[in-house]
Scaffold this motif. Structure first.
Motif, mmCIF file in Angstrom:
data_model
loop_
_atom_site.group_PDB
_atom_site.id
_atom_site.type_symbol
_atom_site.label_atom_id
_atom_site.label_comp_id
_atom_site.label_asym_id
_atom_site.label_seq_id
_atom_site.Cartn_x
_atom_site.Cartn_y
_atom_site.Cartn_z
ATOM 1 N N ASP A 107 58.505 65.766 34.318
ATOM 2 C CA ASP A 107 56.818 65.578 34.385
ATOM 3 C C ASP A 107 56.321 67.094 34.499
ATOM 4 O O ASP A 107 56.611 67.821 35.275
ATOM 5 N N ALA A 108 55.626 67.424 33.334
ATOM 6 C CA ALA A 108 55.191 68.702 33.155
ATOM 7 C C ALA A 108 53.720 68.788 33.738
ATOM 8 O O ALA A 108 52.926 69.668 33.242
ATOM 9 N N ARG A 109 53.185 67.666 34.249
ATOM 10 C CA ARG A 109 51.889 67.641 34.815
ATOM 11 C C ARG A 109 51.354 68.595 35.674
ATOM 12 O O ARG A 109 49.976 68.547 36.199
ATOM 13 N N PHE A 110 52.500 69.177 36.514
ATOM 14 C CA PHE A 110 51.970 70.217 37.519
ATOM 15 C C PHE A 110 51.496 71.436 36.857
ATOM 16 O O PHE A 110 51.004 72.140 37.602
ATOM 17 N N LEU A 111 51.595 71.474 35.615
ATOM 18 C CA LEU A 111 51.164 72.660 34.944
ATOM 19 C C LEU A 111 49.711 72.488 34.685
ATOM 20 O O LEU A 111 49.465 71.468 34.463
ATOM 21 N N PRO A 112 48.522 73.702 34.684
ATOM 22 C CA PRO A 112 47.492 73.512 34.287
ATOM 23 C C PRO A 112 47.306 72.988 32.789
ATOM 24 O O PRO A 112 48.200 73.223 32.038
ATOM 25 N N ASN A 113 46.064 72.020 32.672
ATOM 26 C CA ASN A 113 46.003 71.511 31.301
ATOM 27 C C ASN A 113 45.271 72.225 30.306
ATOM 28 O O ASN A 113 44.117 72.519 30.798
ATOM 29 N N PRO A 114 45.832 72.687 29.175
ATOM 30 C CA PRO A 114 45.064 73.348 28.422
ATOM 31 C C PRO A 114 43.781 72.471 27.744
ATOM 32 O O PRO A 114 42.918 73.065 26.997
ATOM 33 N N TYR A 115 43.679 71.373 27.965
ATOM 34 C CA TYR A 115 42.751 70.452 27.491
ATOM 35 C C TYR A 115 41.382 71.150 28.119
ATOM 36 O O TYR A 115 40.181 70.921 27.397
ATOM 37 N N TRP A 116 41.273 71.688 29.275
ATOM 38 C CA TRP A 116 40.273 72.197 29.886
ATOM 39 C C TRP A 116 39.751 73.768 29.497
ATOM 40 O O TRP A 116 39.065 74.177 29.919
ATOM 41 N N VAL A 117 40.537 74.251 28.734
ATOM 42 C CA VAL A 117 40.537 75.530 28.083
ATOM 43 C C VAL A 117 39.562 75.193 26.892
ATOM 44 O O VAL A 117 40.423 74.797 25.855
ATOM 45 N N PRO A 118 38.311 75.276 26.724
ATOM 46 C CA PRO A 118 37.909 75.032 25.096
ATOM 47 C C PRO A 118 38.296 75.383 24.035
ATOM 48 O O PRO A 118 38.549 74.779 23.123
ATOM 49 N N GLU A 119 38.893 76.796 24.040
ATOM 50 C CA GLU A 119 39.408 77.288 22.610
ATOM 51 C C GLU A 119 40.935 76.721 22.490
ATOM 52 O O GLU A 119 41.401 76.861 21.346
ATOM 53 N N LEU A 120 41.564 76.174 23.568
ATOM 54 C CA LEU A 120 42.837 75.489 23.201
ATOM 55 C C LEU A 120 42.766 74.051 23.102
ATOM 56 O O LEU A 120 43.683 73.472 22.737
ATOM 57 N N ARG A 121 41.651 73.358 23.489
ATOM 58 C CA ARG A 121 41.645 71.815 23.427
ATOM 59 C C ARG A 121 42.075 71.286 22.244
ATOM 60 O O ARG A 121 42.744 70.092 22.142
ATOM 61 N N GLU A 122 41.535 71.728 21.079
ATOM 62 C CA GLU A 122 41.578 71.024 19.873
ATOM 63 C C GLU A 122 43.335 71.200 19.245
ATOM 64 O O GLU A 122 43.736 70.742 18.313
ATOM 65 N N HIS A 123 43.881 72.153 19.830
ATOM 66 C CA HIS A 123 45.070 72.638 19.476
ATOM 67 C C HIS A 123 46.175 71.966 20.176
ATOM 68 O O HIS A 123 46.144 71.402 21.166
ATOM 69 N N THR A 124 47.433 72.130 19.510
ATOM 70 C CA THR A 124 48.648 71.276 20.099
ATOM 71 C C THR A 124 49.565 72.423 21.045
ATOM 72 O O THR A 124 49.398 73.626 20.514
ATOM 73 N N GLY A 125 50.666 71.985 21.406
ATOM 74 C CA GLY A 125 51.552 73.017 21.871
ATOM 75 C C GLY A 125 52.457 73.432 21.008
ATOM 76 O O GLY A 125 52.995 74.446 21.469
ATOM 77 N N GLN A 126 52.222 73.126 19.880
ATOM 78 C CA GLN A 126 53.089 73.777 18.675
ATOM 79 C C GLN A 126 52.333 75.209 18.297
ATOM 80 O O GLN A 126 52.791 75.979 17.487
ATOM 81 N N VAL A 127 51.056 75.243 18.748
ATOM 82 C CA VAL A 127 50.369 76.562 18.301
ATOM 83 C C VAL A 127 50.811 77.643 19.430
ATOM 84 O O VAL A 127 50.800 77.233 20.553
#
Length: 302
Positions: free
Chosen positions: A202-222
Motif C-alpha cells: 500500500d503506497a497510500r502513506f505517501l502524499p498524493n500528487p493529486y493535490w498538487v495542481p501542476e501534477l494532478r493531470e499527469h500520471t506516475g510515468q511522468v
C-alpha cells in the motif's frame, strides 16, 4: 537416473524452419504429466493423449503453424483408445518424413509404480481383472520398441515431482524461459485488489500528487510525478525493502516450480503513487538480474 543419448532439443524440421518436436511416452505412473507440465513451463505447445495415428499430421501442422507451435510436444498414452502397438513404427515414420523428433521415455521400478497407484487408489489402465503388476507388465511389452528409440530416458523411481520438473526444464528450456518472471502491477484500491496478486503493498502513506495542481493531470510515468513521489520521506526505504523482500523469495518460488510472480502496488486511484513506485520497483528488480516489468491496471479509469 537420466540418460540422454543425443543432444536436446532437436534440429530444424524438413522445411528448414526451427520447429522442434518432442514425443513423450513411458509407463503409466512414471511421470508423463509432470514432464508435459514442465515442457509447457519452458514454452512448448503440448498435445496430451494424442493417438499415434495423428502424430504425423500433428507434426506437419506444427511445422506449418510456427509461432506458438514452433516447439511442440506430443504426449502418447496407452490409455488412448486409438493407441496401437507400434509406437516405435510411428516414430520411425516421422523420421523417414524428415522430422527429427526427440523421444522422452519415463520409467520407474515396478515396486515404485505399484506404490504410486496404490497411494491414489487407482487401478492400472491395462490390468483388467488382474493385478497391478499384470497391467504394468502388459504396458512394458507395448512400449518396448519405443523405449529402445528414446533419446532421453528418465528413471523417476527416486525423483519427486519438483526434481523431475527441474530436470526436464534443464534439458529442454532456454535459460530465460526457465527464469521466474515478475510483474509489478499498479492499481487503485477503489477498484479492488488484483485477484492474481502474490504480494500486495500500500503506497497510500505517501502524499498524493493529486493535490498538487501542476501534477494532478499527469500520471506516475511522468518524470515530475515520479520525482515527487520517490522524493517523499519513506519512499526510498519502501521501494528498497519491497525489492529485498521479493528477491528473498524468488529462489524459493523457482524451486517450487512457480514461473510467474505478481507483486501489486496500490494507491487510491492507481494513477500517481502506485504507478511511480511500480516503475521504480521493476527497474530495481531488473538491476538484480530478475526478469521484471511494470503494468498499470487502472490508468485511464479516472
Amino acid at each position: 537416473m537420466i540418460e540422454a543419448q543425443t543432444s536436446v532439443p532437436g534440429g530444424p524440421d524438413p522445411s528448414g524452419t526451427d520447429t522442434t518436436l518432442v514425443v513423450v511416452t513411458g509407463v503409466s505412473g512414471g511421470g508423463r504429466s509432470t514432464v508435459a507440465r514442465a515442457l509447457e513451463n519452458v514454452g512448448y505447445y503440448v498435445v496430451d493423449n494424442l493417438p499415434q495415428a495423428l502424430m504425423l499430421d500433428m507434426a506437419e501442422l506444427a511445422m506449418k503453424a510456427g509461432g506458438a507451435a514452433r516447439r511442440t510436444a506430443m504426449v502418447l498414452d496407452v490409455r488412448s483408445r486409438a493407441f496401437s502397438t507400434d509406437l516405435a513404427g510411428a516414430i520411425r515414420e516421422l523420421k523417414e518424413r524428415g522430422f527429427a523428433p526427440r523421444v522422452v521415455f519415463v520409467d520407474a521400478d515396478d515396486e515404485v509404480l505399484i506404490r504410486r497407484f496404490e497411494s491414489v487408489r487407482r487401478s492400472h489402465p491395462l490390468q483388467g481383472e488382474g493385478r497391478l503388476a499384470d497391467g504394468i507388465a502388459v504396458e512394458r511389452g507395448l512400449l518396448e520398441g519405443a523405449r529402445d528409440q528414446a533419446d532421453v530416458f528418465v528413471d523417476t523411481s527416486h525423483l519427486n515431482v519438483n526434481q523431475l520438473r527441474r530436470r526436464i526444464e534443464e534439458l529442454f528450456g532456454a535459460e530465460d524461459a526457465r527464469r521466474l518472471r515478475v510483474t509489478v502491477v499498479s492499481f487503485g484500491f477503489k477498484y479492488g485488489v488484483p485477484p492474481d496478486a502474490d504480494f500486495v503493498c500500500d503506497a497510500r502513506f505517501l502524499p498524493n500528487p493529486y493535490w498538487v495542481p501542476e501534477l494532478r493531470e499527469h500520471t506516475g510515468q511522468v518524470e515530475a510525478v515520479s520525482s515527487y513521489v520517490l522524493g517523499q520521506a519513506g519512499a526510498e526505504d519502501f521501494v528498497a525493502t519491497y525489492a529485498d523482500l521479493l528477491n528473498a523469495t524468488t529462489a524459493g518460488f523457482e524451486r517450487e516450480g512457480k514461473r510467474y510472480l505478481t507483486a501489486a502496488v496500490g494507491c487510491t486511484g492507481g494513477k500517481h503513487r502506485s504507478v511511480a513506485i511500480a516503475e521504480e520497483l521493476a527497474a530495481r528488480l531488473r538491476q538484480t538480474g530478475l526478469a521484471a516489468n511494470a503494468q498499470h491496471r487502472d490508468l485511464g479509469r479516472e
